[in-house]
Design an enzyme around this catalytic site. Structure first.
Site, short mmCIF file in Angstrom:
data_model
loop_
_atom_site.label_atom_id
_atom_site.label_comp_id
_atom_site.label_asym_id
_atom_site.label_seq_id
_atom_site.Cartn_x
_atom_site.Cartn_y
_atom_site.Cartn_z
N CYS A 1 -2.19 4.15 7.04
CA CYS A 1 -3.24 4.31 8.07
C CYS A 1 -2.79 3.59 9.34
O CYS A 1 -2.46 2.39 9.30
CB CYS A 1 -4.56 3.74 7.57
SG CYS A 1 -5.04 4.38 5.96
N CYS B 1 0.83 -1.20 0.00
CA CYS B 1 0.00 0.00 0.00
C CYS B 1 0.87 1.25 0.00
O CYS B 1 2.00 1.24 0.50
CB CYS B 1 -0.91 0.00 1.22
SG CYS B 1 -2.10 1.35 1.17
N CYS C 1 -4.50 0.18 10.31
CA CYS C 1 -4.71 -0.80 9.24
C CYS C 1 -4.60 -2.25 9.74
O CYS C 1 -3.61 -2.62 10.38
CB CYS C 1 -3.71 -0.58 8.11
SG CYS C 1 -3.97 -1.72 6.74
C1 SAM Z 1 -7.59 -3.04 4.47
S1 SAM Z 1 -8.39 -1.89 3.46
C2 SAM Z 1 -7.79 -2.27 1.85
C3 SAM Z 1 -8.34 -1.43 0.74
C4 SAM Z 1 -7.82 0.00 0.62
N1 SAM Z 1 -6.45 0.13 0.84
C5 SAM Z 1 -8.62 0.91 1.51
O1 SAM Z 1 -8.10 1.39 2.50
O2 SAM Z 1 -9.79 1.13 1.18
C6 SAM Z 1 -10.08 -2.49 3.37
C7 SAM Z 1 -11.04 -1.75 4.29
O3 SAM Z 1 -10.73 -2.08 5.63
C8 SAM Z 1 -10.83 -0.91 6.41
N2 SAM Z 1 -10.00 -1.06 7.62
C9 SAM Z 1 -8.68 -1.05 7.70
N3 SAM Z 1 -8.26 -1.21 8.97
C10 SAM Z 1 -9.37 -1.35 9.72
C11 SAM Z 1 -9.61 -1.55 11.11
N4 SAM Z 1 -8.62 -1.64 11.98
N5 SAM Z 1 -10.89 -1.66 11.53
C12 SAM Z 1 -11.94 -1.58 10.65
N6 SAM Z 1 -11.76 -1.40 9.31
C13 SAM Z 1 -10.50 -1.28 8.85
C14 SAM Z 1 -10.33 0.17 5.45
O4 SAM Z 1 -10.71 1.47 5.85
C15 SAM Z 1 -10.99 -0.25 4.17
O5 SAM Z 1 -12.27 0.30 4.04
S1 SF4 Z 2 -6.42 0.84 5.31
FE1 SF4 Z 2 -4.43 -0.19 5.07
S2 SF4 Z 2 -4.45 -0.92 3.02
FE2 SF4 Z 2 -6.06 0.64 3.11
S3 SF4 Z 2 -5.09 2.59 2.58
FE3 SF4 Z 2 -4.90 2.39 4.74
S4 SF4 Z 2 -2.88 1.45 5.05
FE4 SF4 Z 2 -3.47 1.09 2.96
#
Ligand code: SAM
Ligand code: SF4
Length: 348
Positions: free
Chosen positions: A74, A70, A77
């Site tokens: 975040c 990525c 994440c």
């Molecule tokens: C892992 S991300 C991957 C896709 C993309 N990078 C994104 O952020 O949309 C998939 C979804 O999981 C959410 N997400 C990530 N970490 C999370 C957490 N700790 N608790 C709940 N949702 C989470 C993200 O905001 C996103 O909507």
């Molecule tokens: S939630 Fe994780 S995978 Fe999605 S944009 Fe943020 S750092 Fe990248």
């Protein structure tokens, strides 16, 4: 006179059939373990301890996190860059076909950031394959939106039903603090731009937000109404051991965590937003069928992501029994909805 000979023939044919059975099984045991894409990492075939999914679970709706890489950082994440592996396209397609044969109706591509690998072309080819070849009723993507270009919509937009863009705040400073950004680029401006493209290229537009200690007091009503998504998924920030909590994790998300009551207060503030779909930690944890970059189902029941064997090696039926998937919760959280853009009756 004939009976001893008949008896002997009978014995010989029984022995032969036993041998045939034993050797054909040996063949398939080896076939199962050896078949597969690029040399797998040593942990790809770890046999998990606990089969638990109910026998006969159908993979109606699957989330394929085909990459972990990525460009954002975040802080909360829960699917982090623990490997940089991506399956070769033909292997990914083989797995997608296996899922379709096992009953898949909806595929969601996620990551990592799905538009990063081969500048979105890898993703586009899978989207096209799922719609045209597999004829799936619903093909969707979850993305941070930062890498999407208009020519992607021109090439692949018609094959995509839903594009979800993640946005946790309409305050740039908060996005910076969360890490939902790359450099000084505006995440929010980009979100509005993509919303326009979705309308222009006839893709249903969705928003995902993670509610955490940095945005829990924000009122997003006005922006969400303006953007008018088909669904606004609102997640309570979830901790997963080995991903964003605990020793082996690449993120420390404890400081982002909010209580159930705080989450409820956020929902109360936004009760007038009709497209809001809330997902508490309880609803979220086991109600997704998640496939990782090796096409292994990830079981979250122990608060970690425990992998099954790959569907490419053992097939969907075997792998899914280790997914920990809670189908009842999937239905309870509204996991099954009108998910084909053709059925949404949208005014483009
Ligand atoms: C892992 S991300 C991957 C896709 C993309 N990078 C994104 O952020 O949309 C998939 C979804 O999981 C959410 N997400 C990530 N970490 C999370 C957490 N700790 N608790 C709940 N949702 C989470 C993200 O905001 C996103 O909507
Ligand atoms: S939630 Fe994780 S995978 Fe999605 S944009 Fe943020 S750092 Fe990248």
């Amino acid at each position: 006179m004939d009976s001893p000979r008949v008896l002997l023939q009978l014995c010989l044919s029984t022995i032969l059939s036993i041998f045939t059975k034993v050797f054909s099984n040996v063949g398939s045991w080896y076939g199962g373990a050896c078949r597969g894409p690029n040399p797998p990492p040593s942990d790809r075939n770890i046999q998990p301890q606990k089969p638990a999914g109910e026998a006969g679970t159908t993979p109606t709706s699957v989330n394929y996190h085909f990459t972990r890489k990525c460009n954002y950082k975040c802080g909360f994440c829960f699917h982090t860059a623990k490997t940089s592996f991506v399956l070769p396209l033909e292997e990914a397609k083989r797995g997608l076909r296996l899922l379709k044969e096992a009953g898949m109706e909806k595929i969601n591509f996620s990551g990592g950031e799905p538009f990063l690998h081969e500048r979105g072309d890898f993703l586009g080819k899978m989207v096209q394959f799922c719609k045209v070849e597999l004829q799936l009723p619903s093909v969707s993507i979850v993305s941070n939106g930062s890498m999407i270009r208009e020519n992607w919509f021109q090439k692949y937009g018609e094959f995509l039903d839903i594009l979800a863009i993640s946005c946790d705040s309409f305050d740039e400073e908060t996005n910076q603090m969360i890490g939902r950004t790359q450099g000084k680029k505006s995440h929010i401006e980009n979100l509005y731009k993509i919303r326009g493209w979705c309308q222009q290229y006839k893709v249903a537009f969705k928003i995902n937000s993670v509610i955490n200690s940095f945005n829990v007091h924000e009122d997003m009503t006005e922006h969400i109404n303006e953007l008018n998504p088909v669904r606004w998924k609102v997640f309570q920030c979830l901790l997963i051991d080995g991903e964003n909590a605990g020793e082996a994790a690449l993120r420390e998300a404890e400081k982002f965590v909010i209580s159930d009551q705080q989450f409820q207060e956020f929902l109360d503030t936004h009760r007038a937003v009709s497209c809001l779909v809330p997902e508490s930690n309880e609803k979220m944890r086991n109600s997704y069928l998640i496939l990782d970059e090796y096409m292994r189902f990830l079981d979250c029941r122990e608060g970690r992501k425990d992998p099954s064997r790959s569907i490419l090696d053992v097939g969907v039926k075997d792998a899914i029994s280790f997914s920990g998937f809670d189908e009842k919760m999937f239905l309870k959280r509204g996991g099954k909805y009108v998910w084909s853009k053709a059925d949404m009756k949208l005014e483009w």
